[in-house]
Scaffold this active site. Structure first.
Site, PDB file in Angstrom:
ATOM      1  CE  LYS A  54      -3.765  -2.382   2.279  1.00  0.00           C
ATOM      2  NZ  LYS A  54      -4.318  -2.868   3.552  1.00  0.00           N
ATOM      3  CD  GLN A  98      -3.082  -4.406   6.595  1.00  0.00           C
ATOM      4  OE1 GLN A  98      -3.079  -3.393   5.901  1.00  0.00           O
ATOM      5  NE2 GLN A  98      -3.591  -5.550   6.182  1.00  0.00           N
ATOM      6  CG  ASP A 121      -9.980  -0.529   4.929  1.00  0.00           C
ATOM      7  OD1 ASP A 121      -9.806  -0.702   3.716  1.00  0.00           O
ATOM      8  OD2 ASP A 121      -9.437  -1.223   5.808  1.00  0.00           O
TER       9      ASP A 121
END
Ligand code: NAP
Length: 291
Positions: A54, A98, A121
């Site tokens: 990422k 994460q 997200d």
């Protein structure tokens, strides 16, 4: 193989190129680059690889990474403090925790602390609620990537029978809502569904988000169907070599399906591209709000 390959990797590159082209103009107006904070806890090698991936993608398009890496024993309070600081930091447009987190941490409670307008997200209840209501907001990246792929290949799901196998909050449920919004008739199947093969065989669009290598066999697929494989499973072959496979028995399903996504190179790269897309969307809107 007769199926057309739906190339998620190529589409992800195109999305990233478009973002890279757009950022300098926005930067000239805003006086700063977009920023994404990825918060990682512990040393899970798969998570570390995803985070690196990422951050590399961010660098390529011109998004500044504000990554923070916490030791495994980090406390809930430490993480909450870090999220609060990111929420208040004007250089940060997107925040991502994460997952999975070590078991002593409450991930849902942490995700709920993220400012919904920085929720890269798209997993905050506010953004999931916006999705349910059909309002603008940040959409969760993996299902948004699936929708982007269908759009790019001009696969119109309106009036079609879509079956999503898997009902997680990360993939199955939001995808079912997005497909419903696109006027598909959606069935969500899961581990308690009876006679799964007869359900999957009814699908014009079949999506697997299960996490079981090669679970969907060719005889579970309607001839000519569009097949999207979200699953990412690490398997070790007879020669002892590890590789990633999806939830579809790719070789045999590709003989029956009309179109199919590969693993790797399908939905995985699109998930990263949509994360960058969400960060840039928040950046563009950083002086306004979604509601
Ligand atoms: P998850 O939370 O474990 O959910 C799996 C779903 O599959 C559950 O709803 C489960 O049903 C269902 N399921 C399990 N066994 C089944 C069976 N035998 N028959 C029918 N349904 C079954 O997983 P997830 O987070 O949604 O992820 C799913 C897969 O996608 C994983 O391989 C993951 O690595 C991958 N993934 C990929 C990306 C990407 O970027 N490509 C992103 C996220 C996830 P129940 O609800 O009844 O338990």
């Amino acid at each position: 193989m007769s199926a057309r390959i739906l190339d998620g990797k190529a589409l992800a590159q195109k999305i990233q190129q478009e973002l890279a082209a757009k950022i300098p103009n926005l930067q000239a107006v805003k006086g700063r680059s977009p920023g994404l904070a990825v918060l990682m806890v512990g040393d899970n090698p798969a998570s570390a690889a995803y985070v690196r991936n990422k951050e590399r993608a961010c660098a390529k398009v011109g998004i500044t990474s504000f990554g923070q890496h916490f030791p495994t024993e980090a406390t809930q309070a430490q993480l909450e403090r870090a999220i609060k600081e990111c929420n208040q930091d004007d250089h940060i447009d997107g925040i991502l925790v994460q997952l999975p987190l070590p078991s002593h941490l409450d991930s849902v409670a942490l995700l709920n602390q993220i400012d919904p307008d920085k929720d890269a997200d798209g997993l905050h209840p506010m953004n999931l609620g916006r999705l349910v209501r059909g309002e603008p907001g940040l959409r969760s990246c993996t299902p948004a990537g699936v929708m982007k792929l269908l759009e790019a290949y001009e696969i119109d799901v309106a009036g079609k029978q879509a079956v999503v196998v898997g009902r997680s909050i990360l993939v199955g449920k939001p995808l079912a809502l997005m497909l419903t919004a696109a006027n598909a008739t959606v069935t969500v199947a899961h581990s308690r569904s009876r006679d799964l093969p007869s359900i999957t065989r009814s699908a014009d669009l079949l999506v697997a988000a299960i996490g079981k290598p090669h679970m969907i066999a060719a005889d579970m697929v309607k001839p000519g169907a569009v097949v999207v494989d979200v699953g990412i499973n690490r398997v070790v072959d007879a020669a002892g070599k590890a590789r990633l496979v999806g939830d579809m028995a790719f070789d045999s399903v590709a003989e029956v399906a009309g179109s199919i996504t590969p693993v790797p190179g399908g939905i995985g790269p699109l998930t990263v591209a949509m994360l960058l897309h969400n960060t840039v969307l928040s950046y563009e809107r950083s002086d306004t709000f979604f509601d």
